[in-house]
Design a protein around this motif. Structure first.
Motif, PDB file in Angstrom:
ATOM      1  N   HIS A  68       0.788  -1.231   0.000  1.00 18.60           N
ATOM      2  CA  HIS A  68       0.000   0.000   0.000  1.00 18.60           C
ATOM      3  C   HIS A  68       0.820   1.282   0.000  1.00 18.60           C
ATOM      4  CE1 HIS A  68      -2.598  -3.066   2.026  1.00 18.60           C
ATOM      5  NE2 HIS A  68      -3.351  -2.704   1.012  1.00 18.60           N
ATOM      6  N   THR A  69       1.944   1.275   0.703  1.00 15.77           N
ATOM      7  CA  THR A  69       2.709   2.508   0.912  1.00 15.77           C
ATOM      8  C   THR A  69       4.198   2.261   0.735  1.00 15.77           C
ATOM      9  OG1 THR A  69       1.060   3.213   2.545  1.00 15.77           O
ATOM     10  CG2 THR A  69       3.152   4.389   2.544  1.00 15.77           C
ATOM     11  N   LEU A  70       4.841   3.152  -0.001  1.00 18.07           N
ATOM     12  CA  LEU A  70       6.298   3.169  -0.126  1.00 18.07           C
ATOM     13  C   LEU A  70       6.794   4.395   0.616  1.00 18.07           C
ATOM     14  CD1 LEU A  70       8.972   2.151  -1.481  1.00 18.07           C
ATOM     15  CD2 LEU A  70       8.507   3.845  -3.249  1.00 18.07           C
ATOM     16  N   ILE A  71       7.753   4.193   1.515  1.00 19.87           N
ATOM     17  CA  ILE A  71       8.373   5.297   2.253  1.00 19.87           C
ATOM     18  C   ILE A  71       9.810   5.387   1.771  1.00 19.87           C
ATOM     19  CG2 ILE A  71       8.971   6.217   4.521  1.00 19.87           C
ATOM     20  CD1 ILE A  71       6.744   4.305   5.626  1.00 19.87           C
ATOM     21  N   THR A  72      10.190   6.566   1.266  1.00 20.90           N
ATOM     22  CA  THR A  72      11.526   6.717   0.681  1.00 20.90           C
ATOM     23  C   THR A  72      12.165   8.037   1.099  1.00 20.90           C
ATOM     24  OG1 THR A  72      12.773   6.536  -1.369  1.00 20.90           O
ATOM     25  CG2 THR A  72      10.656   7.703  -1.485  1.00 20.90           C
ATOM     26  N   ASP A  73      13.429   8.205   0.728  1.00 16.92           N
ATOM     27  CA  ASP A  73      14.188   9.370   1.170  1.00 16.92           C
ATOM     28  C   ASP A  73      14.201  10.524   0.174  1.00 16.92           C
ATOM     29  OD1 ASP A  73      15.698   7.870  -0.603  1.00 16.92           O
ATOM     30  OD2 ASP A  73      17.596   8.238   0.401  1.00 16.92           O
ATOM     31  N   THR A  74      14.082  10.258  -1.102  1.00 14.24           N
ATOM     32  CA  THR A  74      14.125  11.316  -2.106  1.00 14.24           C
ATOM     33  C   THR A  74      13.132  11.002  -3.218  1.00 14.24           C
ATOM     34  OG1 THR A  74      15.840  10.191  -3.384  1.00 14.24           O
ATOM     35  CG2 THR A  74      16.592  11.783  -1.752  1.00 14.24           C
ATOM     36  N   PRO A  75      12.743  12.004  -3.973  1.00 17.46           N
ATOM     37  CA  PRO A  75      11.921  11.709  -5.157  1.00 17.46           C
ATOM     38  C   PRO A  75      12.699  10.768  -6.078  1.00 17.46           C
ATOM     39  CG  PRO A  75      11.928  14.051  -4.705  1.00 17.46           C
ATOM     40  CD  PRO A  75      12.964  13.428  -3.798  1.00 17.46           C
ATOM     41  N   ALA A  83       4.894   3.525 -12.473  1.00 17.65           N
ATOM     42  CA  ALA A  83       4.464   2.161 -12.149  1.00 17.65           C
ATOM     43  C   ALA A  83       3.767   2.112 -10.794  1.00 17.65           C
ATOM     44  CB  ALA A  83       5.662   1.219 -12.171  1.00 17.65           C
ATOM     45  N   LEU A  84       4.302   2.820  -9.807  1.00 16.80           N
ATOM     46  CA  LEU A  84       3.675   2.853  -8.482  1.00 16.80           C
ATOM     47  C   LEU A  84       2.329   3.556  -8.534  1.00 16.80           C
ATOM     48  CD1 LEU A  84       6.840   3.614  -6.379  1.00 16.80           C
ATOM     49  CD2 LEU A  84       5.404   1.585  -6.136  1.00 16.80           C
ATOM     50  N   SER A  85       2.230   4.636  -9.280  1.00 11.72           N
ATOM     51  CA  SER A  85       0.959   5.345  -9.421  1.00 11.72           C
ATOM     52  C   SER A  85      -0.101   4.445 -10.043  1.00 11.72           C
ATOM     53  CB  SER A  85       1.130   6.600 -10.276  1.00 11.72           C
ATOM     54  OG  SER A  85       1.963   7.521  -9.625  1.00 11.72           O
ATOM     55  N   ARG A  86       0.269   3.726 -11.082  1.00 14.82           N
ATOM     56  CA  ARG A  86      -0.665   2.794 -11.729  1.00 14.82           C
ATOM     57  C   ARG A  86      -1.103   1.693 -10.771  1.00 14.82           C
ATOM     58  NH1 ARG A  86       2.656   2.324 -17.228  1.00 14.82           N
ATOM     59  NH2 ARG A  86       1.914   4.228 -18.202  1.00 14.82           N
ATOM     60  N   ALA A  87      -0.214   1.274  -9.876  1.00 17.51           N
ATOM     61  CA  ALA A  87      -0.520   0.225  -8.918  1.00 17.51           C
ATOM     62  C   ALA A  87      -1.382   0.736  -7.762  1.00 17.51           C
ATOM     63  CB  ALA A  87       0.768  -0.391  -8.388  1.00 17.51           C
ATOM     64  N   GLY A  88      -1.540   2.066  -7.657  1.00 19.00           N
ATOM     65  CA  GLY A  88      -2.332   2.637  -6.568  1.00 19.00           C
ATOM     66  C   GLY A  88      -1.566   2.713  -5.256  1.00 19.00           C
ATOM     67  N   THR A  89      -0.242   2.680  -5.319  1.00 23.37           N
ATOM     68  CA  THR A  89       0.599   2.727  -4.134  1.00 23.37           C
ATOM     69  C   THR A  89       0.863   4.165  -3.706  1.00 23.37           C
ATOM     70  OG1 THR A  89       1.678   0.688  -4.844  1.00 23.37           O
ATOM     71  CG2 THR A  89       2.820   1.989  -3.187  1.00 23.37           C
ATOM     72  N   ASP A  90       0.632   4.470  -2.434  1.00 26.02           N
ATOM     73  CA  ASP A  90       0.960   5.789  -1.894  1.00 26.02           C
ATOM     74  C   ASP A  90       2.470   5.893  -1.713  1.00 26.02           C
ATOM     75  OD1 ASP A  90      -1.730   6.589  -1.635  1.00 26.02           O
ATOM     76  OD2 ASP A  90      -1.889   5.580   0.296  1.00 26.02           O
ATOM     77  N   VAL A  91       3.025   7.064  -1.977  1.00 25.06           N
ATOM     78  CA  VAL A  91       4.453   7.291  -1.809  1.00 25.06           C
ATOM     79  C   VAL A  91       4.648   8.429  -0.805  1.00 25.06           C
ATOM     80  CG1 VAL A  91       6.617   7.938  -2.926  1.00 25.06           C
ATOM     81  CG2 VAL A  91       4.967   6.517  -4.147  1.00 25.06           C
ATOM     82  N   ILE A  92       5.434   8.155   0.222  1.00 21.17           N
ATOM     83  CA  ILE A  92       5.770   9.155   1.233  1.00 21.17           C
ATOM     84  C   ILE A  92       7.258   9.413   1.132  1.00 21.17           C
ATOM     85  CG2 ILE A  92       5.910   9.677   3.699  1.00 21.17           C
ATOM     86  CD1 ILE A  92       3.489   7.781   4.064  1.00 21.17           C
ATOM     87  N   THR A  93       7.641  10.671   0.914  1.00 18.07           N
ATOM     88  CA  THR A  93       9.052  11.051   0.897  1.00 18.07           C
ATOM     89  C   THR A  93       9.361  11.713   2.230  1.00 18.07           C
ATOM     90  OG1 THR A  93       8.943  11.392  -1.489  1.00 18.07           O
ATOM     91  CG2 THR A  93      10.826  12.341  -0.335  1.00 18.07           C
ATOM     92  N   ALA A  94      10.257  11.105   2.985  1.00 20.96           N
ATOM     93  CA  ALA A  94      10.575  11.610   4.327  1.00 20.96           C
ATOM     94  C   ALA A  94      11.969  12.202   4.349  1.00 20.96           C
ATOM     95  CB  ALA A  94      10.481  10.477   5.337  1.00 20.96           C
TER      96      ALA A  94
END
Length: 94
Positions: A68-75, A83-94
């Protein structure tokens, strides 16, 4: 397997690589464990630094729409982002 009877409300699973077709790992045993944890969790999160994008390991863990969610450090680059957008995955950049 001990984890077969475990159910989590929230699971965090690492990955050796994130390719447009999904998460991969370098070790077969770790990939199998990650699949069991993901299968039984209500919400699935993948923390991954930007060095994982476009990196492919030998063992496939799951498709991009299996968490459901990918947490990453940079864009990150356009291809995995699309691909993540198509999969419906939320992306959080911390």
């Amino acid at each position: 397997m001990v984890l077969d009877d475990l159910r989590a409300d929230l699971a965090f699973v690492g990955s050796g690589g994130i390719a447009p077709y999904g998460l991969t790992d370098f070790r077969l045993d770790e990939g199998a464990t990650e699949r069991v944890v993901l299968d039984d969790a209500s919400h699935r999160c993948v923390p991954a630094d930007s060095g994982r994008f476009g990196r492919t390991a030998a063992h496939r863990v799951c498709a991009l729409d299996d968490f459901h969610t990918l947490i990453t450090d940079t864009p990150f680059p356009a291809e995995p982002h699309t691909a993540l957008s198509r999969a419906g995955t939320d992306v959080i950049t911390a």
